[in-house]
Design a protein around this motif. Structure first.
Motif, PDB file in Angstrom:
ATOM      1  N   THR A   1       0.848  -1.189   0.000  1.00 47.68           N
ATOM      2  CA  THR A   1       0.000   0.000   0.000  1.00 47.68           C
ATOM      3  C   THR A   1       0.886   1.242   0.000  1.00 47.68           C
ATOM      4  O   THR A   1       1.876   1.291   0.729  1.00 47.68           O
ATOM      5  CB  THR A   1      -0.913   0.000   1.237  1.00 47.68           C
ATOM      6  N   ILE A   2       0.522   2.242  -0.797  1.00 48.32           N
ATOM      7  CA  ILE A   2       1.352   3.430  -0.935  1.00 48.32           C
ATOM      8  C   ILE A   2       0.524   4.687  -0.677  1.00 48.32           C
ATOM      9  O   ILE A   2      -0.552   4.865  -1.267  1.00 48.32           O
ATOM     10  CB  ILE A   2       1.996   3.505  -2.334  1.00 48.32           C
ATOM     11  N   LEU A   3       1.026   5.536   0.204  1.00 47.59           N
ATOM     12  CA  LEU A   3       0.457   6.866   0.437  1.00 47.59           C
ATOM     13  C   LEU A   3       1.495   7.872  -0.037  1.00 47.59           C
ATOM     14  O   LEU A   3       2.592   7.939   0.499  1.00 47.59           O
ATOM     15  CB  LEU A   3       0.131   7.075   1.919  1.00 47.59           C
ATOM     16  N   LEU A   4       1.123   8.627  -1.051  1.00 43.80           N
ATOM     17  CA  LEU A   4       2.064   9.478  -1.774  1.00 43.80           C
ATOM     18  C   LEU A   4       1.711  10.939  -1.578  1.00 43.80           C
ATOM     19  O   LEU A   4       0.622  11.380  -1.928  1.00 43.80           O
ATOM     20  CB  LEU A   4       2.010   9.115  -3.267  1.00 43.80           C
ATOM     21  N   VAL A   5       2.634  11.698  -0.985  1.00 43.27           N
ATOM     22  CA  VAL A   5       2.510  13.156  -0.903  1.00 43.27           C
ATOM     23  C   VAL A   5       3.356  13.748  -2.011  1.00 43.27           C
ATOM     24  O   VAL A   5       4.533  13.417  -2.146  1.00 43.27           O
ATOM     25  CB  VAL A   5       2.973  13.680   0.468  1.00 43.27           C
ATOM     26  N   GLU A   6       2.760  14.611  -2.806  1.00 40.78           N
ATOM     27  CA  GLU A   6       3.507  15.132  -3.944  1.00 40.78           C
ATOM     28  C   GLU A   6       2.990  16.505  -4.356  1.00 40.78           C
ATOM     29  O   GLU A   6       1.781  16.728  -4.442  1.00 40.78           O
ATOM     30  CB  GLU A   6       3.395  14.154  -5.129  1.00 40.78           C
ATOM     31  N   GLN A   7       3.937  17.432  -4.572  1.00 42.00           N
ATOM     32  CA  GLN A   7       3.606  18.756  -5.070  1.00 42.00           C
ATOM     33  C   GLN A   7       3.257  18.699  -6.555  1.00 42.00           C
ATOM     34  O   GLN A   7       2.456  19.486  -7.049  1.00 42.00           O
ATOM     35  CB  GLN A   7       4.792  19.706  -4.849  1.00 42.00           C
ATOM     36  N   ASN A   8       3.858  17.750  -7.266  1.00 44.94           N
ATOM     37  CA  ASN A   8       3.588  17.554  -8.687  1.00 44.94           C
ATOM     38  C   ASN A   8       2.306  16.737  -8.824  1.00 44.94           C
ATOM     39  O   ASN A   8       2.327  15.517  -8.951  1.00 44.94           O
ATOM     40  CB  ASN A   8       4.773  16.838  -9.344  1.00 44.94           C
ATOM     41  N   ALA A   9       1.177  17.427  -8.803  1.00 47.72           N
ATOM     42  CA  ALA A   9      -0.120  16.751  -8.775  1.00 47.72           C
ATOM     43  C   ALA A   9      -0.366  15.945 -10.037  1.00 47.72           C
ATOM     44  O   ALA A   9      -0.961  14.864  -9.984  1.00 47.72           O
ATOM     45  CB  ALA A   9      -1.237  17.773  -8.573  1.00 47.72           C
ATOM     46  N   VAL A  10       0.064  16.458 -11.178  1.00 45.21           N
ATOM     47  CA  VAL A  10      -0.163  15.752 -12.437  1.00 45.21           C
ATOM     48  C   VAL A  10       0.540  14.398 -12.420  1.00 45.21           C
ATOM     49  O   VAL A  10      -0.042  13.367 -12.776  1.00 45.21           O
ATOM     50  CB  VAL A  10       0.313  16.609 -13.628  1.00 45.21           C
ATOM     51  N   ALA A  11       1.807  14.380 -11.985  1.00 41.53           N
ATOM     52  CA  ALA A  11       2.558  13.123 -11.913  1.00 41.53           C
ATOM     53  C   ALA A  11       1.931  12.174 -10.904  1.00 41.53           C
ATOM     54  O   ALA A  11       1.849  10.961 -11.142  1.00 41.53           O
ATOM     55  CB  ALA A  11       4.016  13.404 -11.555  1.00 41.53           C
ATOM     56  N   ALA A  12       1.482  12.700  -9.772  1.00 37.07           N
ATOM     57  CA  ALA A  12       0.875  11.850  -8.753  1.00 37.07           C
ATOM     58  C   ALA A  12      -0.404  11.206  -9.257  1.00 37.07           C
ATOM     59  O   ALA A  12      -0.666  10.020  -8.999  1.00 37.07           O
ATOM     60  CB  ALA A  12       0.594  12.671  -7.494  1.00 37.07           C
ATOM     61  N   MET A  13      -1.208  11.958  -9.989  1.00 38.35           N
ATOM     62  CA  MET A  13      -2.468  11.423 -10.499  1.00 38.35           C
ATOM     63  C   MET A  13      -2.241  10.345 -11.554  1.00 38.35           C
ATOM     64  O   MET A  13      -3.124   9.533 -11.815  1.00 38.35           O
ATOM     65  CB  MET A  13      -3.347  12.543 -11.056  1.00 38.35           C
ATOM     66  N   ASN A  14      -1.055  10.327 -12.159  1.00 39.42           N
ATOM     67  CA  ASN A  14      -0.748   9.306 -13.158  1.00 39.42           C
ATOM     68  C   ASN A  14      -0.722   7.901 -12.561  1.00 39.42           C
ATOM     69  O   ASN A  14      -0.989   6.917 -13.265  1.00 39.42           O
ATOM     70  CB  ASN A  14       0.600   9.589 -13.815  1.00 39.42           C
ATOM     71  N   ILE A  15      -0.373   7.804 -11.273  1.00 38.13           N
ATOM     72  CA  ILE A  15      -0.205   6.474 -10.676  1.00 38.13           C
ATOM     73  C   ILE A  15      -1.161   6.212  -9.515  1.00 38.13           C
ATOM     74  O   ILE A  15      -1.261   5.078  -9.051  1.00 38.13           O
ATOM     75  CB  ILE A  15       1.244   6.262 -10.178  1.00 38.13           C
ATOM     76  N   ALA A  16      -1.876   7.246  -9.046  1.00 39.20           N
ATOM     77  CA  ALA A  16      -2.738   7.080  -7.870  1.00 39.20           C
ATOM     78  C   ALA A  16      -4.111   6.537  -8.258  1.00 39.20           C
ATOM     79  O   ALA A  16      -4.678   6.900  -9.291  1.00 39.20           O
ATOM     80  CB  ALA A  16      -2.897   8.410  -7.145  1.00 39.20           C
ATOM     81  N   ASP A  17      -4.634   5.654  -7.404  1.00 36.84           N
ATOM     82  CA  ASP A  17      -6.004   5.175  -7.575  1.00 36.84           C
ATOM     83  C   ASP A  17      -6.997   6.218  -7.082  1.00 36.84           C
ATOM     84  O   ASP A  17      -8.026   6.461  -7.723  1.00 36.84           O
ATOM     85  CB  ASP A  17      -6.211   3.873  -6.788  1.00 36.84           C
ATOM     86  N   ARG A  18      -6.683   6.802  -5.936  1.00 38.69           N
ATOM     87  CA  ARG A  18      -7.538   7.835  -5.342  1.00 38.69           C
ATOM     88  C   ARG A  18      -6.679   9.003  -4.896  1.00 38.69           C
ATOM     89  O   ARG A  18      -5.447   8.874  -4.765  1.00 38.69           O
ATOM     90  CB  ARG A  18      -8.294   7.303  -4.112  1.00 38.69           C
ATOM     91  N   ALA A  19      -7.338  10.114  -4.607  1.00 40.73           N
ATOM     92  CA  ALA A  19      -6.600  11.294  -4.151  1.00 40.73           C
ATOM     93  C   ALA A  19      -7.406  12.051  -3.106  1.00 40.73           C
ATOM     94  O   ALA A  19      -8.640  12.131  -3.176  1.00 40.73           O
ATOM     95  CB  ALA A  19      -6.281  12.221  -5.326  1.00 40.73           C
ATOM     96  N   TYR A  20      -6.667  12.570  -2.131  1.00 37.23           N
ATOM     97  CA  TYR A  20      -7.202  13.555  -1.203  1.00 37.23           C
ATOM     98  C   TYR A  20      -6.521  14.882  -1.515  1.00 37.23           C
ATOM     99  O   TYR A  20      -5.316  14.906  -1.774  1.00 37.23           O
ATOM    100  CB  TYR A  20      -6.889  13.182   0.251  1.00 37.23           C
ATOM    101  N   VAL A  21      -7.274  15.950  -1.442  1.00 40.65           N
ATOM    102  CA  VAL A  21      -6.708  17.291  -1.531  1.00 40.65           C
ATOM    103  C   VAL A  21      -6.996  17.985  -0.208  1.00 40.65           C
ATOM    104  O   VAL A  21      -8.145  17.972   0.266  1.00 40.65           O
ATOM    105  CB  VAL A  21      -7.312  18.107  -2.698  1.00 40.65           C
ATOM    106  N   ILE A  22      -5.954  18.542   0.419  1.00 34.99           N
ATOM    107  CA  ILE A  22      -6.161  19.251   1.664  1.00 34.99           C
ATOM    108  C   ILE A  22      -5.716  20.702   1.524  1.00 34.99           C
ATOM    109  O   ILE A  22      -4.842  21.032   0.723  1.00 34.99           O
ATOM    110  CB  ILE A  22      -5.435  18.585   2.853  1.00 34.99           C
ATOM    111  N   ASP A  23      -6.343  21.548   2.298  1.00 36.41           N
ATOM    112  CA  ASP A  23      -6.021  22.974   2.319  1.00 36.41           C
ATOM    113  C   ASP A  23      -6.136  23.457   3.756  1.00 36.41           C
ATOM    114  O   ASP A  23      -7.171  23.230   4.407  1.00 36.41           O
ATOM    115  CB  ASP A  23      -6.978  23.753   1.413  1.00 36.41           C
ATOM    116  N   GLN A  24      -5.057  24.065   4.263  1.00 42.06           N
ATOM    117  CA  GLN A  24      -5.014  24.554   5.643  1.00 42.06           C
ATOM    118  C   GLN A  24      -5.434  23.458   6.625  1.00 42.06           C
ATOM    119  O   GLN A  24      -6.169  23.700   7.587  1.00 42.06           O
ATOM    120  CB  GLN A  24      -5.902  25.793   5.802  1.00 42.06           C
ATOM    121  N   GLY A  25      -4.943  22.244   6.355  1.00 41.79           N
ATOM    122  CA  GLY A  25      -5.162  21.143   7.279  1.00 41.79           C
ATOM    123  C   GLY A  25      -6.510  20.481   7.214  1.00 41.79           C
ATOM    124  O   GLY A  25      -6.826  19.629   8.047  1.00 41.79           O
TER     125      GLY A  25
END
Length: 239
Positions: free
Chosen positions: A191-215
Motif C-alpha cells: 500500500t502506498i500513500l504518496l505526498v507530492e507537489q507535482n499533482a499531475v505526476a501523482a495522479m498518473n499512478i494514484a487510484d484515489r486522491a485527497y486534496v487538503i487545504d489549511q489542514g
C-alpha cells in the motif's frame, strides 16, 4: 485528527483512510499539512496529535512510538531522503537489514508477515542501484538517492509505504523512472500513500486522491474525478 506544532494548529479534524493495496495521493499546496499528516501517521514528534485516532489494520496506534509503528510495517521516506553519504549503496541497504533484525531481537516487531525485500529483489525494482552498488551514496544523483531511500524502506517489513515528495528536484526523465518503480512496488501489493507537489505526476499512478487545504480535506475521490474537477485543481493545486 487534529495536530499541532507548538501552538500552531496544522491539521483540523482531518479524516482519511487508505485501502489496502491501493496507491493514494495526498495533494495540496505548500503548507497545506501534507507532510504533517505523514509524520502524524509515522508517530514522529513534532507534530503533536492532540485529538483523534490513527489506526492501522484496525489497531489504534496514536500513542505508539515511532519504532513500534515502524515494526508494524509502516515506512516513511521523508522529503530529505537522508541516505548515508559516506557509505556505498550496498552498505546503505545492509543497514536496513541490521535495523530490521535489531527490532526483532528487542521484541519490537509486531507483525512478521512481511520480512521485506531482499537486496536482489530491490535491485530488480531499481536496476540502476545495482549498477551503482559500490558507489558512495553521497555521489549519486538526486534521482538515484531517491531510489536508494525508497529501496531502504522496502527492505523493512513494509506494508504501508509513505513517500513525501519523491519527485522533488528531479528531471522529467528521472521522474518517469521513479514513477515506474513506484508502480512496480504497488504491483507487489504494498500500500502506498504518496505526498507530492507535482499533482499531475501523482495522479498518473494514484487510484484515489485527497486534496487538503489549511489542514482540512477539501476533496476526496478517484484520480479521474480529480482530473475532471477543474475548479478544485485550479483553486487548491494550481493546475
Amino acid at each position: 485528527m487534529d495536530a499541532y506544532y507548538g501552538q500552531s494548529h496544522i491539521l483540523r479534524d482531518l479524516s482519511m483512510h487508505v485501502e489496502e493495496g491501493e496507491v493514494c495521493a495526498l495533494l495540496g499546496r505548500n503548507g497545506a499539512g501534507k507532510s504533517t499528516t505523514l509524520r502524524s501517521i509515522a508517530g514522529a514528534r513534532p507534530p503533536d496529535v492532540r485529538d483523534g485516532t490513527v489506526s492501522f489494520k484496525g489497531t489504534a496506534i496514536t500513542d505508539y512510538s515511532t519504532e513500534d509503528i515502524s515494526s508494524l510495517g509502516i515506512s516513511l521516506v521523508p522529503e530529505e531522503r537522508r541516505v548515508f553519504p559516506n557509505l556505498s549503496v550496498e552498505e546503505n541497504l545492509h543497514l536496513s537489514d541490521v535495523a530490521r533484525n535489531w527490532s526483532n531481537v528487542v521484541g519490537r516487531a509486531v507483525s512478521m508477515d512481511n520480512e521485506g525485500m531482499s537486496t536482489e529483489e530491490v535491485y530488480e525494482v531499481f536496476p540502476r542501484l545495482e549498477e551503482r552498488h559500490s558507489q558512495k551514496a553521497g555521489t549519486l544523483s538526486g534521482g538515484e538517492q531517491q531510489m536508494l531511500a525508497i529501496a531502504r524502506a522496502l527492505k523493512q517489513d513494509t506494508d504501508l509505504l509513505m513517500l513525501d515528495e519523491p519527485y522533488e528536484g528531479l528531471a522529467p526523465q528521472i521522474i518517469d523512472t521513479v514513477e515506474d518503480a513506484i508502480e512496480r512496488i504497488a504491483e507487489t501489493g504494498t500500500t502506498i500513500l504518496l505526498v507530492e507537489q507535482n499533482a499531475v505526476a501523482a495522479m498518473n499512478i494514484a487510484d484515489r486522491a485527497y486534496v487538503i487545504d489549511q489542514g482540512e480535506v477539501v476533496f476526496v475521490g478517484g484520480s479521474e474525478d480529480l482530473r475532471a474537477d477543474e475548479e478544485t485543481r485550479e483553486r487548491y493545486l494550481g493546475v
